[in-house]
Design a protein around this motif. Structure first.
Motif, PDB file in Angstrom:
ATOM      1  N   PHE A 265       0.861  -1.176   0.000  1.00 55.19           N
ATOM      2  CA  PHE A 265       0.000   0.000   0.000  1.00 55.19           C
ATOM      3  C   PHE A 265       0.896   1.224   0.000  1.00 55.19           C
ATOM      4  O   PHE A 265       1.713   1.413   0.902  1.00 55.19           O
ATOM      5  CB  PHE A 265      -0.913   0.033   1.222  1.00 55.19           C
ATOM      6  CG  PHE A 265      -1.910   1.169   1.183  1.00 55.19           C
ATOM      7  CD1 PHE A 265      -3.195   0.965   0.727  1.00 55.19           C
ATOM      8  CD2 PHE A 265      -1.551   2.450   1.596  1.00 55.19           C
ATOM      9  CE1 PHE A 265      -4.109   2.000   0.672  1.00 55.19           C
ATOM     10  CE2 PHE A 265      -2.458   3.495   1.547  1.00 55.19           C
ATOM     11  CZ  PHE A 265      -3.747   3.264   1.085  1.00 55.19           C
ATOM     12  N   THR A 266       0.757   2.065  -1.019  1.00 55.64           N
ATOM     13  CA  THR A 266       1.554   3.270  -1.157  1.00 55.64           C
ATOM     14  C   THR A 266       0.773   4.447  -0.590  1.00 55.64           C
ATOM     15  O   THR A 266      -0.284   4.799  -1.113  1.00 55.64           O
ATOM     16  CB  THR A 266       1.898   3.527  -2.632  1.00 55.64           C
ATOM     17  OG1 THR A 266       2.664   2.422  -3.132  1.00 55.64           O
ATOM     18  CG2 THR A 266       2.691   4.806  -2.800  1.00 55.64           C
ATOM     19  N   GLU A 267       1.268   5.034   0.483  1.00 56.80           N
ATOM     20  CA  GLU A 267       0.577   6.146   1.128  1.00 56.80           C
ATOM     21  C   GLU A 267       0.966   7.461   0.449  1.00 56.80           C
ATOM     22  O   GLU A 267       2.102   7.915   0.550  1.00 56.80           O
ATOM     23  CB  GLU A 267       0.927   6.204   2.615  1.00 56.80           C
ATOM     24  CG  GLU A 267       0.444   4.991   3.401  1.00 56.80           C
ATOM     25  CD  GLU A 267       0.637   5.154   4.902  1.00 56.80           C
ATOM     26  OE1 GLU A 267       1.030   6.258   5.338  1.00 56.80           O
ATOM     27  OE2 GLU A 267       0.389   4.170   5.634  1.00 56.80           O
ATOM     28  N   THR A 268       0.009   8.075  -0.227  1.00 59.30           N
ATOM     29  CA  THR A 268       0.279   9.322  -0.946  1.00 59.30           C
ATOM     30  C   THR A 268      -0.269  10.540  -0.213  1.00 59.30           C
ATOM     31  O   THR A 268      -0.158  11.660  -0.710  1.00 59.30           O
ATOM     32  CB  THR A 268      -0.303   9.257  -2.365  1.00 59.30           C
ATOM     33  OG1 THR A 268      -1.705   8.936  -2.298  1.00 59.30           O
ATOM     34  CG2 THR A 268       0.407   8.196  -3.179  1.00 59.30           C
ATOM     35  N   VAL A 269      -0.849  10.336   0.963  1.00 57.57           N
ATOM     36  CA  VAL A 269      -1.257  11.428   1.839  1.00 57.57           C
ATOM     37  C   VAL A 269      -0.199  11.562   2.933  1.00 57.57           C
ATOM     38  O   VAL A 269       0.219  10.562   3.518  1.00 57.57           O
ATOM     39  CB  VAL A 269      -2.637  11.173   2.468  1.00 57.57           C
ATOM     40  CG1 VAL A 269      -2.962  12.218   3.526  1.00 57.57           C
ATOM     41  CG2 VAL A 269      -3.712  11.170   1.390  1.00 57.57           C
TER      42      VAL A 269
END
Length: 321
Positions: A265-269
């Motif tokens: 899961f890539t957290e972009t926030v």
């Protein structure tokens, strides 16, 4: 031009011809992709798809999927890590819609957070895990896999499954929504002072590698993947005026592939460091995205907005150290 470039160029033209033939046949016979979104629905896009909204397409990026089609028309190309250390692309279209895009592949949970910055974006993808479907239904995206828009997809019989599913964007959107739909937070303009002269920059994932080489003649970063020049079937060498290498948190999700590999899961926030490449220089900046509905802002060391070169932007999400 070297022998390898001639071979790859010939291969790209051949694929384009074969794909065009496959598309023509599909128009007569209809799409029989054999994939849907798990709901078994076969419906045409609804009227709400005519509202101004970006089109986001999940695009395959393993060796068997190359050369891709339609990437040159994207306004933004996002690169994210998937299972097994490989990478996958998310192409976002607002100012132009190509005739064909692909190969199209499946969605991931990270896509929903990334796309929340846009107003009801249309997401084209080949399918998703059954337990991810409820999350997609609750998200802000207009999901348009083959099961809900079968006439928009076609398979190229000259490519192996699953690397042969292509989208005809005009079947999902009547026209390009325009630049105003790009609520990314990006700032475009003249290059700021500073930066370091940079001829080439490589970005590595566990099982994928990208290299961006500045071309003074083309005023673009020429893109290579896994050591070979990246080309498309319809536009030649991939290149972009601006490349962003954005450090983010990459964690395990609740999802796995059929081999048992966890889906990252890539957290972009959030916020963190980034490197922006433009005009043959590299700038170390900070990025910030307070909440999912916000775009991402990039600021230089003196707190000023980092300006991008006008044209396509590549954003590569890499694991923060």
């Amino acid at each position: 031009m070297g022998r390898r470039q001639r071979v790859r160029g010939g291969r790209a033209r051949s694929v384009a011809v074969l794909l065009a033939a496959a598309l023509t046949a599909s128009l007569a016979a209809g799409c029989t992709s054999g994939q849907d979104d798990g709901r078994g629905r076969q419906a045409s896009p609804d009227a709400s798809a005519r509202r101004a909204s970006v089109l986001a397409v999940k695009i395959d990026n393993v060796g068997a999927a190359r050369p891709q089609t339609g990437l040159g028309d994207a306004d933004v190309v996002y690169v994210e890590q998937v299972e097994g250390g490989l990478s996958r692309l998310m192409a976002v279209y607002a100012t132009r819609l190509p005739e064909t895009v692909g190969p199209v592949r499946s969605a991931r949970e990270s896509d929903l957070e990334l796309l929340a910055q846009f107003d009801r974006p249309t997401l084209a993808f080949s399918g998703a895990q059954s337990k991810l479907l409820p999350l997609i239904d609750k998200s802000s995206v207009r999901a348009r896999p083959p099961g809900t828009a079968s006439d928009a997809y076609v398979r190229n019989p000259d490519r192996p499954v699953p690397h042969n599913l292509y989208l005809r964007p005009g079947r999902l959107l009547p026209s390009a929504p325009g630049a105003d739909a790009l609520t990314t937070g990006f700032h475009f303009g003249a290059a700021p002072e500073g930066g370091r002269e940079t001829a080439s920059q490589s970005v590595r994932y566990p099982a994928a590698r990208y290299t961006f080489t500045w071309s003074p003649d083309k005023k673009r970063w020429l893109i290579s993947m896994d050591g070979e020049a990246a080309v498309t079937t319809d536009g030649g060498r991939m290149a972009a005026p601006t490349v962003v290498v954005q450090e983010v948190k990459v964690r395990q999700s609740a999802f796995h592939d059929f081999l048992g590999n966890n889906t990252p899961f890539t957290e972009t926030v959030g916020e963190g460091k980034a490197r922006v490449l433009r005009d043959g220089r590299a700038y170390d900046v900070r990025w910030e995205r307070p909440k999912a509905t916000d775009g991402t802002t990039f600021t230089t060391e003196d707190g000023r907005p980092m300006s991008f070169g006008r044209g396509q932007v590549w954003v590569l999400f890499t694991k923060a150290s």
